[in-house]
Design a protein around this motif. Structure first.
Motif, PDB file in Angstrom:
ATOM      1  N   PHE B 441       4.217 109.124  42.191  1.00  0.00           N
ATOM      2  CA  PHE B 441       5.076 108.673  41.093  1.00  0.00           C
ATOM      3  C   PHE B 441       4.515 109.183  39.772  1.00  0.00           C
ATOM      4  CE2 PHE B 441       1.962 105.498  42.329  1.00  0.00           C
ATOM      5  CZ  PHE B 441       1.356 105.144  41.146  1.00  0.00           C
ATOM      6  N   GLY B 444       3.810 106.308  33.810  1.00  0.00           N
ATOM      7  CA  GLY B 444       4.801 105.428  33.195  1.00  0.00           C
ATOM      8  C   GLY B 444       5.499 104.540  34.207  1.00  0.00           C
ATOM      9  N   THR B 445       5.357 104.860  35.494  1.00  0.00           N
ATOM     10  CA  THR B 445       6.019 104.060  36.525  1.00  0.00           C
ATOM     11  C   THR B 445       5.339 102.689  36.638  1.00  0.00           C
ATOM     12  OG1 THR B 445       6.558 106.078  37.728  1.00  0.00           O
ATOM     13  CG2 THR B 445       6.684 104.018  38.967  1.00  0.00           C
ATOM     14  N   THR B 446       6.160 101.650  36.767  1.00  0.00           N
ATOM     15  CA  THR B 446       5.617 100.295  36.885  1.00  0.00           C
ATOM     16  C   THR B 446       5.749  99.802  38.319  1.00  0.00           C
ATOM     17  OG1 THR B 446       7.719  99.194  36.492  1.00  0.00           O
ATOM     18  CG2 THR B 446       6.452  99.810  34.548  1.00  0.00           C
ATOM     19  N   SER B 448       7.213  97.205  39.268  1.00  0.00           N
ATOM     20  CA  SER B 448       8.567  96.704  39.560  1.00  0.00           C
ATOM     21  C   SER B 448       9.465  97.824  40.066  1.00  0.00           C
ATOM     22  CB  SER B 448       9.171  96.040  38.325  1.00  0.00           C
ATOM     23  OG  SER B 448       9.529  97.011  37.372  1.00  0.00           O
ATOM     24  N   GLU B 449       9.136  99.066  39.708  1.00  0.00           N
ATOM     25  CA  GLU B 449       9.955 100.198  40.146  1.00  0.00           C
ATOM     26  C   GLU B 449       9.587 100.664  41.562  1.00  0.00           C
ATOM     27  OE1 GLU B 449      10.004 101.544  35.510  1.00  0.00           O
ATOM     28  OE2 GLU B 449       9.407 103.037  36.972  1.00  0.00           O
ATOM     29  N   LEU B 450       8.451 100.214  42.080  1.00  0.00           N
ATOM     30  CA  LEU B 450       8.015 100.646  43.419  1.00  0.00           C
ATOM     31  C   LEU B 450       8.189  99.558  44.474  1.00  0.00           C
ATOM     32  CD1 LEU B 450       4.728 102.599  42.504  1.00  0.00           C
ATOM     33  CD2 LEU B 450       7.059 103.480  42.735  1.00  0.00           C
ATOM     34  N   ALA B 452      10.638  97.939  45.724  1.00  0.00           N
ATOM     35  CA  ALA B 452      11.711  98.091  46.722  1.00  0.00           C
ATOM     36  C   ALA B 452      11.288  98.994  47.877  1.00  0.00           C
ATOM     37  CB  ALA B 452      12.984  98.639  46.067  1.00  0.00           C
ATOM     38  N   LEU B 453      10.379  99.939  47.621  1.00  0.00           N
ATOM     39  CA  LEU B 453       9.929 100.825  48.699  1.00  0.00           C
ATOM     40  C   LEU B 453       9.358 100.019  49.862  1.00  0.00           C
ATOM     41  CD1 LEU B 453       8.192 103.570  46.527  1.00  0.00           C
ATOM     42  CD2 LEU B 453      10.340 103.806  47.793  1.00  0.00           C
ATOM     43  N   GLN B 456      12.430  97.917  51.715  1.00  0.00           N
ATOM     44  CA  GLN B 456      13.693  98.539  52.101  1.00  0.00           C
ATOM     45  C   GLN B 456      14.035  98.371  53.585  1.00  0.00           C
ATOM     46  OE1 GLN B 456      13.485 102.894  51.630  1.00  0.00           O
ATOM     47  NE2 GLN B 456      11.275 102.748  51.568  1.00  0.00           N
ATOM     48  N   ARG B 488       8.761  92.429  41.269  1.00  0.00           N
ATOM     49  CA  ARG B 488       9.838  92.467  40.281  1.00  0.00           C
ATOM     50  C   ARG B 488       9.322  92.167  38.878  1.00  0.00           C
ATOM     51  NH1 ARG B 488      15.135  89.570  42.099  1.00  0.00           N
ATOM     52  NH2 ARG B 488      15.323  91.606  43.089  1.00  0.00           N
ATOM     53  N   LYS B 491       5.667  94.763  35.014  1.00  0.00           N
ATOM     54  CA  LYS B 491       6.285  95.685  34.053  1.00  0.00           C
ATOM     55  C   LYS B 491       5.234  96.544  33.348  1.00  0.00           C
ATOM     56  CE  LYS B 491      10.202  93.511  34.781  1.00  0.00           C
ATOM     57  NZ  LYS B 491      11.558  93.864  34.948  1.00  0.00           N
TER      58      LYS B 491
END
Lengths: 594, 594
Positions: B441, B444-446, B448-450, B452-453, B456, B488, B491
């Protein structure tokens, strides 16, 4: 002296007269909507810049122009460098520039109609750091020197029939009024023209590509609406359509109506991220109790009802038939090596033109061959008009406004045989598209939490794209519609009925661009045997084949292959009945299983 | 009358004396750290509840107890229902309860040392809605009736050697001072004891499971530190370790030191999310200019330096050897059907005990057989102590504090043969674990953005788990450490050197629980050929086999299978040299490729 030099100089004379040291020129009109009508294209008038994102700070001795990465090159071509210094907002914000370039005591003028309340709060903060002062002006300084300023648009407004809208304006007003009653405000000032159009089930044509009438409204918690709209736009039958609860008022009556809201004992809802500073300030000055919060129409507008969804699907079937007709034609004509981007764009428009309910494009088509495809917001012009060439990708991003729905679709077509690298990149984009299209997720999930699914296969190879993965789409309204989206910034939970685009891409500057875009609607998944949670998923509604010649099939998993084959079978089933001859034959070939 | 009834009644007499209508009892001490020492276990004293999350509002005529989903059952067993109404905070917040249950004019007392500044702001808002008033008390009303209140902890504080810390306290102080100078504040009040321990390279033992000395500090922008710490805790050699720039002060001098910060012309940084209201209010009252923002130690503490990372890895190798020894023993002993959760827990402690640098567990072991594994924060007690039974899962979540690092690992072991459903669920959890472990990634990726991986494959089946996927971990410090995480709510961008857990799970109440947890460190990926962006990835540092008998191999993709085999090969290579006999043999079998 150039036009630009003369105008900047005239603006500075106005600064002198107004006892100001500078003036802000934003890319906005008083409605803060996406498309700015000609009458409000003040940046173009002042600087010559024709792009869609810009912000000017003009001081007496210097001027700065800010735009985003899409437009820095265009800005340097259109704007004289001796008059304006050009900045990419990503690296230099207007706030940072102000901090370094204005002296304490500087008076910076702004037009209170052209900035949101939130926007002025941010500028005030930046100005305060530089000990400068923000001063609202009564009349825009650009307008004072703009002698041939076009008249504001006044396109006719007509009713958007309930057979398309799915819910009567009366019912919508009743529901919004009930929401207000529950939440507490006595009334909401609706400043987003798209919200007004949705609430009143009306459409118009004041801006390009969107059937949007520019207007304001105030809705009270009893459901009564005052609609502030230029009376010249009203067509016959509208009064009957709207009924007695909606009073059309001259826009000149808005100030007085805002003042009267101050008499309400309960607060007044207004959206500081959307409303012009002038409006919020007028309420404040009148002594109204403010409930600063989201426009109450935004969420119900985003969550399409079943009639709207069926309409969207029908529009996408017809749009798909037009695309397939175009692609069949393209396959036959691109081999010559003589077909240009603009000719292809024109043919596509022709293919859509005959469609039932079609009213025009939903945005300016991006028709980019080879390296032009790598320019994310490319627009073909005679100067750039490239021929579709063997061994290159052709990227086509287009959409239509249909009375029953709005479409937005991107396909990347291999002209001749793509290189292994091009197929690798295309396949990574496709794998991301499929991952996002097939994900299931629980209630409360936001687009920012799903964005990585679409990027993961590019990330794995050290690649990425510099735009969001998806945006909301209106129903015969704006092709970009909030509040939902699929991107790092999308913090709004996805809800059933929302339509979002799924458009990962990859761009190799100077070489090629790839984007695969479908629209998809959020559904509740009901058939999950053994499932324990309420789950949502996406249903893809765009109906157009994805170019199999661009795919490295070996990179797809079995599940991905199954998704592609099922999608193509669905496209064939939905679109084939509308086609015959060459197009039907092309579709059969293009949707064969891999 | 029960103890609880008598105490609640005594508290109400204190309310009367203090002219208050109610009192808040949070699960907190004045340091707001994760573990609350016995001297601050006021909720347990008042209500009998022994869990780790709770909040009490005691009014004159009623009392409410709030906790989270983990503890509602335990609360109903420990707390008399006629005295307290028990609420799950997810469905009823203290704010919502206040709005319905207090009358206008109600005076609600609170201990200003036991709430953060942000916490009081939230409570004030809730109280204002109910037209109630918040009143800080000078002495905690519980303490007034708590006759046998334990003394506050005073464990010795010792230096944390630079061979483990990787950077001297002097260098850390220099860097923090430079950050302050750059950002503007004249000084920062450090109220998180873990930040103080990191800054001064000291460790102690005031709370369970963490080598944490409870103390406060003020660091100025010249790097000088005033350290407010109980002098009884200071051991010989510490003065030399700290040098002349660090002044140990009696905690009684803190108020005066805060008052003197008001004389600084530049602002004072204090973290309103972490600092006791008392401290922030004292600064406010003294007239200090406040810079409310993040504790400046939080980010550098989270981004481990290379020595800390090497230490973490070494600790995880030794921890892995202990786990493998335990698993080998478990395989031999579980078949009898007579092995209990508590006996297994004891054996595991024994396996870790002999390890170099081992100082104790990093949290209370979760040893849950069958349905007990479905209780996310289960703690085996004589009353619940289940036997490991064939056909069930055994979930073991444990960790160690080593002087060179902190570990936290969960494995789910199939005792006998798991059902197809159990293997399906286990494999979905594993697939999510692998997806998160292998993602790359951009900066800047947080988290909360990972997140869901990791979820899933459960989502696809309509399943999920009710906890975050990962938390930060300290270096011989708290096993839960901010600011990063995978959930979630996470951040904060992930940065190289951060350590996070990767622990997706699945819980079927009354049947079984699954969790697979490794720690992983964020690395910059440098070997990406053809990559265009700076990419980060995770390196897994936990070294323990994942039970192959619980996996449905057919559900794994080739890439997932390759990940598992590569991970197991790495575990074998790292851990095998420390083992012999039964354990070595077991490891060879457990890490065979699938």
């Amino acid at each position: 002296m150039s036009d630009t030099a003369a105008r900047l100089s005239a603006l500075r004379a106005e600064l002198e007269k107004a006892d100001l040291n500078g003036f802000f020129v934003p890319m906005a009109d008083e409605y803060q909507s996406e498309y700015v009508p000609d009458s409000a294209q003040r940046i173009e008038f002042l600087s010559g810049f024709t792009g869609s994102a810009g912000f000017i700070i003009a001081l007496k001795d210097k001027a700065a122009f800010f735009t985003d990465g899409r437009y820095t090159l265009q800005a340097s071509q259109q704007i004289p460098a001796d008059l304006f210094t050009i900045f990419d907002m990503a690296t230099k914000t207007p706030s940072a520039w102000l901090a370094k370039n204005v002296k304490p005591g500087t008076k910076l003028g702004f037009d209170p109609w052209l900035h949101t309340d939130d926007g002025i709060a941010r500028l005030k903060k930046a100005a305060a750091k530089a000990k400068a002062e923000l001063v609202p002006v009564e009349r825009n300084l650009i307008d004072a020197i703009w002698h041939k300023r076009p008249a504001p648009p006044a396109a006719p407004i007509y009713a958007h029939d309930v057979t398309y809208a799915g819910k009567s304006s009366a019912d919508k007003r009743k529901e919004i009024a009930a929401d207000l009653k529950k939440d507490g405000p006595a009334a909401a000032v609706i400043t987003d023209p798209a919200s007004v159009a949705w609430l009143l089930n009306v459409r118009g044509g004041d801006v390009p590509n969107t059937p949007l009438p520019l207007s304001f409204a105030i809705i009270k918690d009893d459901g009564k609406v005052k609609w502030f709209v230029d009376p010249r736009k009203l067509t016959s039958g509208l009064t009957k359509h709207l009924g007695k609860e909606v009073e059309a008022c001259d826009p000149g009556l808005l100030p007085d109506a805002l003042d009267r809201l101050a008499e309400e004992p309960k607060p007044i809802r207004v959206d500081p991220a959307e409303a012009a500073y002038w409006i919020v300030e007028r309420l404040r000055t009148a002594g109204a109790k403010l409930d600063l919060g989201e426009d109450p129409c935004v969420l119900p507008k985003a969550c399409k009802n079943s009639v709207e969804i069926e309409g969207m699907k029908a529009a996408h079937r017809r749009d798909g038939a037009a695309l397939v007709t175009f692609f069949a034609w393209l396959e036959r004509n691109a081999v010559s090596g003589e077909l240009t981007e603009m000719a292809a764009e024109e043919k596509l428009a022709e293919c859509r033109a005959g469609n039932k309910h079609y009213r025009g494009p939903s945005f300016h088509t991006i028709s980019g061959a080879g390296p032009n495809g790598a320019v994310v917001h490319y627009r073909a012009t005679p100067a750039t008009n490239r021929k579709l060439t063997k061994g290159e990708f052709y990227l086509l991003d287009s959409g239509g406004q249909y009375m029953d729905g709005t479409t937005d679709v991107t396909r990347t077509i291999a002209i001749g045989k793509p290189s292994p690298e091009m197929r690798d990149r295309f396949t990574r984009v496709l794998k991301g598209h499929i991952a996002l299209a097939s994900v299931r997720f629980p209630d409360g999930t936001t687009g920012s939490e799903l964005d990585a699914l679409a990027r993961q296969y590019l990330w794995a190879a050290g690649l990425d794209y510099n735009h969001g993965t998806g945006h909301g789409v209106g129903s015969y309204l704006g092709v970009h519609e909030g509040p939902q989206g699929i991107s790092r910034r999308s913090k709004v939970p996805l809800k059933p009925g929302m339509v979002v685009s799924n458009e990962p891409g990859y761009y190799k500057p100077g070489a090629y661009g790839i984007r695969i875009e479908n629209l998809q609607v959020v559904n509740e998944i009901v058939e999950l045997s053994g499932g324990e949670r309420k789950m949502y998923g996406f249903e893809t509604i765009t109906m157009a084949p994805i170019d199999r010649a661009a795919i490295d099939i070996g990179m797809l998993s079995n599940d991905e292959r199954a998704w592609l084959n099922a999608y193509h079978a669905r496209v064939r089933e939905n679109v084939r009945p509308m086609l015959e001859g060459e197009a039907a034959h092309w579709l059969d070939q293009a949707t064969m299983p891999v």
